[in-house]
Design a protein around this motif. Structure first.
Motif, PDB file in Angstrom:
ATOM      1  N   SER A   2       0.829  -1.196   0.000  1.00 40.75           N
ATOM      2  CA  SER A   2       0.000   0.000   0.000  1.00 40.75           C
ATOM      3  C   SER A   2       0.868   1.252   0.000  1.00 40.75           C
ATOM      4  O   SER A   2       1.789   1.378   0.804  1.00 40.75           O
ATOM      5  N   THR A   3       0.575   2.156  -0.906  1.00 38.50           N
ATOM      6  CA  THR A   3       1.296   3.424  -0.940  1.00 38.50           C
ATOM      7  C   THR A   3       0.492   4.477  -0.193  1.00 38.50           C
ATOM      8  O   THR A   3      -0.686   4.277   0.109  1.00 38.50           O
ATOM      9  N   ASP A   6      -2.630   5.225  -2.018  1.00 34.36           N
ATOM     10  CA  ASP A   6      -3.665   4.213  -1.779  1.00 34.36           C
ATOM     11  C   ASP A   6      -4.335   4.435  -0.426  1.00 34.36           C
ATOM     12  O   ASP A   6      -5.562   4.351  -0.309  1.00 34.36           O
ATOM     13  N   ARG A   7      -3.529   4.722   0.583  1.00 33.98           N
ATOM     14  CA  ARG A   7      -4.088   4.903   1.930  1.00 33.98           C
ATOM     15  C   ARG A   7      -4.947   6.153   2.016  1.00 33.98           C
ATOM     16  O   ARG A   7      -6.036   6.127   2.602  1.00 33.98           O
TER      17      ARG A   7
END
Length: 112
Positions: A2-3, A6-7
């Motif tokens: 998760s980048t 994305d978060r």
């Protein structure tokens, strides 16, 4: 993996009024309940603040303002049921392609 994009996108999605986000508890929900023009106005404001920070030659302020701009662009994507990965995919499609060629292709496709 998760980048941060994305978060942040996941947080925005969770706070979207369509997914139960409460405008009394969430800035994202509050902004989205104001309608599409409110998000566009915010992006315009943040873009202007980014330009002004750049004109002032203040690198730290540029980073801060670009973060605000990106955040509001992520809200815009969520408003249109899109994800940052869609933008990354588009950038990947353009990678290695001259900007002039890409623009000419866009113009040709719009003429069709």
């Amino acid at each position: 993996m998760s980048t941060i994009l994305d978060r942040v996108a996941a947080t925005i999605a969770a706070r979207h009024p369509a997914h139960g986000g409460d405008p009394n508890q969430s800035y994202v929900a509050k902004l989205l309940t104001k309608g599409p023009d409110a998000v566009l106005k915010k992006i315009g404001e943040e873009a202007t603040e980014t330009v002004m920070a750049a004109k002032d030659a203040n690198p730290d302020q540029v980073v801060y303002e670009v973060a605000d701009l990106w955040f509001h662009c992520l809200i815009l994507l969520a408003q249109h049921d899109r994800h940052p990965q869609d933008v990354l995919n588009e950038l990947a499609r353009r990678e290695g392609l001259s900007g002039l060629v890409e623009k000419a292709q866009r113009t040709e496709n719009q003429a069709d």
